[in-house]
Design an enzyme around this catalytic site. Structure first.
Site, PDB file in Angstrom:
ATOM      1  N   ASP A  70      -3.272   9.343   3.526  1.00  0.00           N
ATOM      2  CA  ASP A  70      -3.431   7.808   3.278  1.00  0.00           C
ATOM      3  C   ASP A  70      -4.928   7.804   2.666  1.00  0.00           C
ATOM      4  O   ASP A  70      -5.845   8.441   3.372  1.00  0.00           O
ATOM      5  CB  ASP A  70      -3.497   7.024   4.679  1.00  0.00           C
ATOM      6  CG  ASP A  70      -3.543   5.749   4.365  1.00  0.00           C
ATOM      7  OD1 ASP A  70      -4.099   5.191   3.296  1.00  0.00           O
ATOM      8  OD2 ASP A  70      -3.244   4.794   5.389  1.00  0.00           O
ATOM      9  N   CYS A 111      -3.947   3.239  -4.713  1.00  0.00           N
ATOM     10  CA  CYS A 111      -3.358   3.996  -3.859  1.00  0.00           C
ATOM     11  C   CYS A 111      -2.263   4.625  -4.234  1.00  0.00           C
ATOM     12  O   CYS A 111      -1.745   5.985  -4.176  1.00  0.00           O
ATOM     13  CB  CYS A 111      -2.852   3.052  -2.656  1.00  0.00           C
ATOM     14  SG  CYS A 111      -1.999   1.500  -3.344  1.00  0.00           S
ATOM     15  N   HIS A 136       0.761  -1.220   0.101  1.00  0.00           N
ATOM     16  CA  HIS A 136       0.044  -0.143   0.074  1.00  0.00           C
ATOM     17  C   HIS A 136       1.013   1.315  -0.040  1.00  0.00           C
ATOM     18  O   HIS A 136       1.953   1.377   0.676  1.00  0.00           O
ATOM     19  CB  HIS A 136      -0.979  -0.038   1.241  1.00  0.00           C
ATOM     20  CG  HIS A 136      -1.709   1.412   1.269  1.00  0.00           C
ATOM     21  ND1 HIS A 136      -2.683   1.301   0.291  1.00  0.00           N
ATOM     22  CD2 HIS A 136      -1.960   2.204   2.356  1.00  0.00           C
ATOM     23  CE1 HIS A 136      -3.377   2.605   0.844  1.00  0.00           C
ATOM     24  NE2 HIS A 136      -2.962   3.062   1.912  1.00  0.00           N
TER      25      HIS A 136
END
Length: 285
Positions: A185, A238, A159
Site C-alpha cells: 500500500d 496509487c 484507492h
C-alpha cells in the site's frame, strides 16, 4: 481526490453514498473515484456498456481505449538539475488494466511461468453478491494453485492496493511454510489492514471453489504481511505505484519466498520517485 475517498466517510456521507451505490444488490457497481460503471458481463461477452471515465468522456468499457481529456503535466526536480515530466492523472480501471498488460508483455515467457495476475476489477466485483460466483469461476480458470506468485490488484474507495499470493502452489502443511500473502500500500497511513476481513473471505472462497483439501482453519492462518514500501506524496499516484510494484516484483522475486528472508527488497527505499517517473514515462510511450 485519492485521500478524500480513502478515508472512512462520515455517517451523513455514508448514508448518501449508500443510496447512490449498492454493491450487494445492483446489477453493476459504480467506482465513485474513477467514475466507471462496472459491468462484469462486458468483460467476458461482446456487449457494450456506456460509461463515463474521470475526464467525463463517454466511452465503452473494455471495447476501445477511453478518450482522455487534456493531460496535466508536473515536473519533479532531482539532484543534478534533472527533471522529468509525466502525466499527473488518476488511473481508471480500464487504463490500469491496459498498462498492466503492457508490463506483463515486457517479460519473457520463461520468467512469467511462475506468475499470474487477476483483472483489476475482480476483487471489487467479488464483494458484490451479483458477481461473486462469476468472479470465483474466472479465478478458478487461472489455475493459481500452480503458480508461485499471483498478483491481485485491489481498487476500493478510490484507492489502489496490491495483494500478492505467495506459494499458493504449495501444500499448507509443507515444512517450508513459505505460503503467505503480501499487501502493498503506497498510502499506508489510511490503514491497509482494514482490507483483511475481505481478503481472508476472498481466499477462503478461492480455496473452496478450487476443491482444495486444506481445512478452513489452516487457510485462516495464512500470514498476511504488510511491508513498509515507498509512499506516494500526492492523491493520484496509487495506481502507478501498484503497477511499479508489480513490475519490480516480477524482476526480483526469489524463486522460493521464505519468511526468514522477508521483507527482501520491499522496503521504504525500494525505489525513488525518479525511478517511478521513468517507469511511467515508458508506459505512455
Amino acid at each position: 481526490m485519492c485521500v478524500q475517498y480513502c478515508l472512512f466517510p462520515s455517517k451523513k456521507e455514508e448514508n448518501r453514498d449508500h443510496k447512490r451505490v449498492d454493491f450487494a444488490n445492483q446489477e453493476g457497481e459504480i467506482d465513485s473515484r474513477h467514475g466507471t460503471k462496472i459491468a462484469a458481463d462486458a468483460h467476458h461477452k461482446n456487449k457494450t456498456k456506456t460509461v463515463k471515465d474521470v475526464t467525463g468522456s463517454v466511452s465503452s468499457i473494455f471495447s476501445f481505449p477511453v478518450p482522455r481529456g487534456p493531460r496535466t503535466k508536473i515536473k519533479r526536480k532531482f539532484k543534478g538539475n534533472k527533471t522529468l515530466a509525466r502525466s499527473k492523472e488518476e488511473l481508471n480501471s480500464e487504463v490500469f488494466d491496459n498498462y498492466l498488460a503492457k508490463v506483463w508483455e515486457s517479460f519473457s515467457e520463461d520468467r512469467k511461468r511462475s506468475f499470474a495476475y487477476m483483472d483489476g476489477l475482480w476483487f471489487s466485483l467479488y464483494r458484490g453478491a451479483s458477481y461473486k460466483d462469476k468472479v470465483l469461476s474466472w479465478i478458478d480458470k487461472k489455475n493459481i494453485f500452480t503458480k508461485a506468485y499471483v498478483f491481485v490488484p485491489i481498487v476500493l474507495w478510490g484507492h489502489w492496493n496490491l495483494l500478492i499470493f505467495c506459494h499458493f502452489d504449495e501444500n499448507l502443511q509443507s515444512a517450508t511454510g513459505s505460503r503467505c500473502m503480501l499487501l502493498l500500500d503506497s498510502l499506508e497511513k489510511i490503514g491497509p489492514r482494514r482490507l483483511e476481513p475481505d481478503i481472508r473471505k476472498f481466499v477462503q472462497d478461492i480455496y473452496k471453489v478450487g476443491n482444495r483439501p486444506e481445512t478452513k482453519d489452516l487457510i485462516s492462518r495464512i500470514p498476511l504481511l504488510v511491508p513498509k514500501v515507498p509512499q506516494q506524496k500526492d492523491d493520484t499516484d496509487c495506481g502507478n505505484f501498484v503497477l511499479y510494484f508489480i513490475k519490480l516484483f516480477l524482476e526480483f522475486a526469489p524463486e522460493n519466498f521464505s519468511m526468514e528472508g522477508y521483507p527482501y527488497f520491499m522496503k521504504k527505499d525500494w525505489f525513488t520517485f525518479e525511478d517511478l517517473d521513468r517507469f511511467c514515462e515508458n508506459l505512455v510511450r
